[in-house]
Design a protein around this motif. Sequence first.
Motif, mmCIF file in Angstrom:
data_model
loop_
_atom_site.group_PDB
_atom_site.id
_atom_site.type_symbol
_atom_site.label_atom_id
_atom_site.label_comp_id
_atom_site.label_asym_id
_atom_site.label_seq_id
_atom_site.Cartn_x
_atom_site.Cartn_y
_atom_site.Cartn_z
ATOM 1 N N MET A 47 -15.734 15.996 -45.628
ATOM 2 C CA MET A 47 -16.933 15.634 -44.872
ATOM 3 C C MET A 47 -18.182 16.204 -45.540
ATOM 4 S SD MET A 47 -17.839 16.453 -40.870
ATOM 5 C CE MET A 47 -18.005 18.216 -41.168
ATOM 6 N N ALA A 48 -18.118 17.489 -45.935
ATOM 7 C CA ALA A 48 -19.263 18.116 -46.596
ATOM 8 C C ALA A 48 -19.586 17.415 -47.910
ATOM 9 C CB ALA A 48 -18.968 19.603 -46.841
ATOM 10 N N LEU A 49 -18.531 17.069 -48.655
ATOM 11 C CA LEU A 49 -18.745 16.378 -49.929
ATOM 12 C C LEU A 49 -19.353 15.002 -49.695
ATOM 13 C CD1 LEU A 49 -18.312 16.278 -52.995
ATOM 14 C CD2 LEU A 49 -16.024 15.356 -52.560
ATOM 15 N N GLY A 50 -18.842 14.255 -48.691
ATOM 16 C CA GLY A 50 -19.375 12.932 -48.401
ATOM 17 C C GLY A 50 -20.836 12.976 -47.992
ATOM 18 N N LEU A 51 -21.183 13.914 -47.116
ATOM 19 C CA LEU A 51 -22.571 14.039 -46.684
ATOM 20 C C LEU A 51 -23.484 14.424 -47.843
ATOM 21 C CD1 LEU A 51 -22.016 15.883 -43.271
ATOM 22 C CD2 LEU A 51 -22.727 13.512 -43.593
ATOM 23 N N ALA A 52 -22.994 15.308 -48.727
ATOM 24 C CA ALA A 52 -23.796 15.737 -49.872
ATOM 25 C C ALA A 52 -24.033 14.573 -50.835
ATOM 26 C CB ALA A 52 -23.092 16.892 -50.593
ATOM 27 N N VAL A 53 -22.990 13.787 -51.090
ATOM 28 C CA VAL A 53 -23.138 12.647 -52.000
ATOM 29 C C VAL A 53 -24.086 11.606 -51.415
ATOM 30 C CG1 VAL A 53 -21.912 10.720 -53.072
ATOM 31 C CG2 VAL A 53 -20.898 13.002 -53.098
ATOM 32 N N ALA A 54 -23.936 11.311 -50.121
ATOM 33 C CA ALA A 54 -24.811 10.332 -49.476
ATOM 34 C C ALA A 54 -26.265 10.804 -49.496
ATOM 35 C CB ALA A 54 -24.350 10.078 -48.045
ATOM 36 N N ALA A 55 -26.493 12.079 -49.172
ATOM 37 C CA ALA A 55 -27.849 12.620 -49.174
ATOM 38 C C ALA A 55 -28.448 12.595 -50.575
ATOM 39 C CB ALA A 55 -27.829 14.051 -48.623
ATOM 40 N N SER A 56 -27.627 12.938 -51.563
ATOM 41 C CA SER A 56 -28.118 12.924 -52.947
ATOM 42 C C SER A 56 -28.459 11.508 -53.388
ATOM 43 C CB SER A 56 -27.059 13.513 -53.886
ATOM 44 O OG SER A 56 -26.771 14.861 -53.536
ATOM 45 N N GLY A 57 -27.610 10.548 -53.008
ATOM 46 C CA GLY A 57 -27.867 9.159 -53.369
ATOM 47 C C GLY A 57 -29.160 8.641 -52.771
ATOM 48 N N VAL A 58 -29.395 8.948 -51.497
ATOM 49 C CA VAL A 58 -30.633 8.523 -50.843
ATOM 50 C C VAL A 58 -31.834 9.204 -51.477
ATOM 51 C CG1 VAL A 58 -31.927 8.610 -48.686
ATOM 52 C CG2 VAL A 58 -29.511 7.948 -48.660
ATOM 53 N N ALA A 59 -31.723 10.509 -51.770
ATOM 54 C CA ALA A 59 -32.834 11.259 -52.368
ATOM 55 C C ALA A 59 -33.202 10.694 -53.737
ATOM 56 C CB ALA A 59 -32.448 12.729 -52.484
ATOM 57 N N VAL A 60 -32.197 10.433 -54.573
ATOM 58 C CA VAL A 60 -32.463 9.872 -55.897
ATOM 59 C C VAL A 60 -33.094 8.486 -55.779
ATOM 60 C CG1 VAL A 60 -31.365 8.990 -58.000
ATOM 61 C CG2 VAL A 60 -30.661 11.200 -57.058
ATOM 62 N N THR A 61 -32.612 7.698 -54.828
ATOM 63 C CA THR A 61 -33.164 6.353 -54.624
ATOM 64 C C THR A 61 -34.642 6.411 -54.270
ATOM 65 O OG1 THR A 61 -31.023 5.486 -53.906
ATOM 66 C CG2 THR A 61 -32.975 4.271 -53.216
ATOM 67 N N MET A 62 -35.014 7.349 -53.423
ATOM 68 C CA MET A 62 -36.411 7.461 -53.004
ATOM 69 C C MET A 62 -37.274 8.078 -54.096
ATOM 70 S SD MET A 62 -36.099 8.436 -48.954
ATOM 71 C CE MET A 62 -37.780 7.915 -48.621
ATOM 72 N N LEU A 63 -36.765 9.094 -54.791
ATOM 73 C CA LEU A 63 -37.545 9.774 -55.825
ATOM 74 C C LEU A 63 -37.802 8.878 -57.034
ATOM 75 C CD1 LEU A 63 -35.938 13.347 -55.705
ATOM 76 C CD2 LEU A 63 -38.219 12.673 -54.915
#
Length: 446
Positions: free
Chosen positions: A24-40
């Motif tokens: 769960m922690a890994l999934g949330l981290a990957v999803a958050a990182s993906g969204v952050a990179v997409t926005m940045l």
Amino acid sequence: MTLPEDRTGTPATGRGNEFLLLLMALGLAVAASGVAVTMLTDSVTHLGGNIPTANLLLDYSWGLAAALVIGLGLGLAPVRSEDRMALAVAWSAKILVALVAMLHYEDYYWFLDAYGFFDEPRSVVFSELSFGTGTDNLKTLIVLLYQVFPQSYHALKVLFAFVGLLAVYVFYRAASLYVGTSDVRVFLFVALYPSVLFWSSIIGKDPIVLLGIGLYAYGVVEWYLHGKPRATFLILAGALLAVFVRAWLAPILIAPLVVTQLVTRGHIVVKLCLFFVGSSILLFSFSALLQLFAVASTADLLSSIEQTAQSFSQGGSAQDIRIDLSEPVQLLAFLPYAMFTALFRPLPGEVGNVFGILAGVENLFLLLLLARALWRSSVRDATEPVILWAILLIAFWALAYSFVSFGNLGTAARFRLQILPVFLLLLLHLGRQRPGPAVSRRSDRC
């Protein structure tokens, strides 16, 4: 609508809980990182040119907010702690697909139905629901959603992705009810299966239909296990929801119940009554479909099949249909190959784009699951009413969708979502490692 509390599960081991927590922690981290990179990287605006909205960043922000609110809601869901963690893992994957990966899909395809489903309800008023107008019915549903939620493409996509996740969870609960135990690995396997993950996350008919068939499947399992009146409500509610957007699903969903009721054991009076009721509904729905498509004779029906199949035979994944489907002999001879196509194609090498390559690998894996199920199962398995119903559902669906799917392998991959969870769960069950004779029959369903 809520399902009955799951009392069939067995407590997971501490190590299993730790692994789920880590996942769960890994999934949330990957999803958050993906969204952050997409926005940045400003990918939201670079890849969103086809989306009919004026402010892409604001639209995306609404989608992200919807994802966070739903994620918090899942954390408070009244289910087992293991299920909550598994839902969080699956939701992380859903967000990664809906808010990151799907941007590239939307950038490549300028003609997606999703754009119309989002845009047109913003400028129309509520209209009446009617049988056989699935596209208009879905747009009416979205008009109602806009009365509560912001008119955001990405937020709407997140809502549909949540419907898809809920549908998979209902299928999992139905399977857990049948086998008498809960195993979140089964849920994660189905929820993260590539076709299920992607096609149940789009704005369109597919997630709604999937939820309807999930509720219908749960009702079927509960009916054959316990015969509760509530099961009838779930069957009807689920079937009506599916038919709400795809009218021709009515006979596909009813026919397996009628046949199963006829051949399985039971009190003769009850069997005949249920068979009569089911047959009447089946004939009524089939007659309504014939009227809807203006089919008045066998020749009209064959001509309609030919025209429908040819209409889908276009685009990058299209296949030429070189036989005359209006000829009964040619149609019957072609039927087994067309049904195989509906269930298992494209195979590796048949479609050269990214989606075709992934679908080919996935379908090869599906064939391997089928081979394992055939090797480990026996004819006796089909005497179980639920197993027989699942087999018949897949067969009737493949029969109905065979020529549509053959004409376009891309369409085949998307439409298969309707019965893919049932298919996967059936193959997992039939292909399980069988216990020794000393184990009880209830445990044999694990």
